[in-house]
Design a protein around this motif. Sequence first.
Motif, PDB file in Angstrom:
ATOM      1  N   LYS A  62       0.649  -1.132  -0.030  1.00  0.00           N
ATOM      2  CA  LYS A  62       0.152  -0.129   0.044  1.00  0.00           C
ATOM      3  C   LYS A  62       0.892   1.340   0.056  1.00  0.00           C
ATOM      4  O   LYS A  62       1.700   1.570   0.979  1.00  0.00           O
ATOM      5  CB  LYS A  62      -0.772  -0.145   1.144  1.00  0.00           C
ATOM      6  CG  LYS A  62      -1.864   1.202   1.290  1.00  0.00           C
ATOM      7  CD  LYS A  62      -2.293   1.279   2.515  1.00  0.00           C
ATOM      8  CE  LYS A  62      -3.419   2.447   2.481  1.00  0.00           C
ATOM      9  NZ  LYS A  62      -3.891   2.838   3.779  1.00  0.00           N
ATOM     10  N   CYS A  64       1.673   4.953   0.388  1.00  0.00           N
ATOM     11  CA  CYS A  64       1.160   6.374   0.982  1.00  0.00           C
ATOM     12  C   CYS A  64       2.032   7.496   0.945  1.00  0.00           C
ATOM     13  O   CYS A  64       2.810   7.693   1.687  1.00  0.00           O
ATOM     14  CB  CYS A  64       1.197   6.267   2.483  1.00  0.00           C
ATOM     15  SG  CYS A  64      -0.109   4.734   3.077  1.00  0.00           S
ATOM     16  N   SER A  70       5.332   3.426   2.786  1.00  0.00           N
ATOM     17  CA  SER A  70       4.455   2.429   2.064  1.00  0.00           C
ATOM     18  C   SER A  70       4.227   1.237   3.090  1.00  0.00           C
ATOM     19  O   SER A  70       5.012   1.077   4.066  1.00  0.00           O
ATOM     20  CB  SER A  70       4.853   1.880   0.750  1.00  0.00           C
ATOM     21  OG  SER A  70       6.307   1.425   1.146  1.00  0.00           O
ATOM     22  N   TYR A  71       3.321   0.216   2.906  1.00  0.00           N
ATOM     23  CA  TYR A  71       3.152  -0.801   3.886  1.00  0.00           C
ATOM     24  C   TYR A  71       2.909  -2.069   3.159  1.00  0.00           C
ATOM     25  O   TYR A  71       2.389  -2.101   2.224  1.00  0.00           O
ATOM     26  CB  TYR A  71       1.805  -0.546   4.746  1.00  0.00           C
ATOM     27  CG  TYR A  71       1.876   0.729   5.504  1.00  0.00           C
ATOM     28  CD1 TYR A  71       2.620   0.818   6.760  1.00  0.00           C
ATOM     29  CD2 TYR A  71       1.479   1.855   5.067  1.00  0.00           C
ATOM     30  CE1 TYR A  71       2.647   1.882   7.538  1.00  0.00           C
ATOM     31  CE2 TYR A  71       1.368   3.217   5.882  1.00  0.00           C
ATOM     32  CZ  TYR A  71       2.310   3.192   7.184  1.00  0.00           C
ATOM     33  OH  TYR A  71       2.312   4.414   7.779  1.00  0.00           O
ATOM     34  N   VAL A  73       1.214  -5.396   2.450  1.00  0.00           N
ATOM     35  CA  VAL A  73      -0.220  -6.100   2.680  1.00  0.00           C
ATOM     36  C   VAL A  73       0.138  -7.428   2.717  1.00  0.00           C
ATOM     37  O   VAL A  73       0.517  -8.210   1.540  1.00  0.00           O
ATOM     38  CB  VAL A  73      -0.980  -5.633   1.444  1.00  0.00           C
ATOM     39  CG1 VAL A  73      -2.500  -6.456   1.531  1.00  0.00           C
ATOM     40  CG2 VAL A  73      -1.393  -4.152   1.099  1.00  0.00           C
ATOM     41  N   THR A 101       8.523  -2.992   1.765  1.00  0.00           N
ATOM     42  CA  THR A 101       8.048  -2.223   0.359  1.00  0.00           C
ATOM     43  C   THR A 101       8.833  -0.933   0.416  1.00  0.00           C
ATOM     44  O   THR A 101       9.430  -0.318   1.278  1.00  0.00           O
ATOM     45  CB  THR A 101       6.527  -1.752   0.528  1.00  0.00           C
ATOM     46  OG1 THR A 101       6.363  -0.930   1.564  1.00  0.00           O
ATOM     47  CG2 THR A 101       5.641  -3.272   0.801  1.00  0.00           C
TER      48      THR A 101
END
Length: 171
Positions: A62, A64, A70-71, A73, A101
């Motif tokens: 994900k 941002c 970012s993360y 998933v 990520t």
Amino acid sequence: MAARVAAMVGQVLPLKTVAPSMMVTARTQPFLTPVVIGIDRPLSFKQSAVGSLVIGGGILGKPCPDEDTSYTVMDRMPQSAVATLEAFPALAHVPVLRTWTGLEGATPDGIPVIGPGQGTPDLWHAFGFCGHGFQLSPAVGEAVARSLVSGTREATLAPFDCGRFASRVAA
């Protein structure tokens, strides 16, 4: 960020922020030197000099971008693990230690933007490498440097011109 810089001078360039994900395993005996890429599955696989396996292949986290982070998933990560074990079943015992990520710019055609801006010949762009920046940047840097020193854009950079998006943006 690159699209924002272009926007500061009135250029609208399509750039999507994506968050490629990677997994890193515990160290194992070296057995592979080249990078393995999956053609029909989400797999990018390489072994580091110390034996850790670095596994990716288009699994996105994900992004941002407004938070500059970012993360991962986590429920997407098994796709890479399954693809790896299908190619290398002997690795089933090697544990994944971490995932990560990073933010990456992607253009609609998967090709970077390299060259002077439209109407801004003194502002050069080099972005949107779609996950290939580490591999391409040395050659791109050399071609851009030669272009800037000579005052003439190298012909090899023509396909990467930002003008290729003009009709798409205007439409």
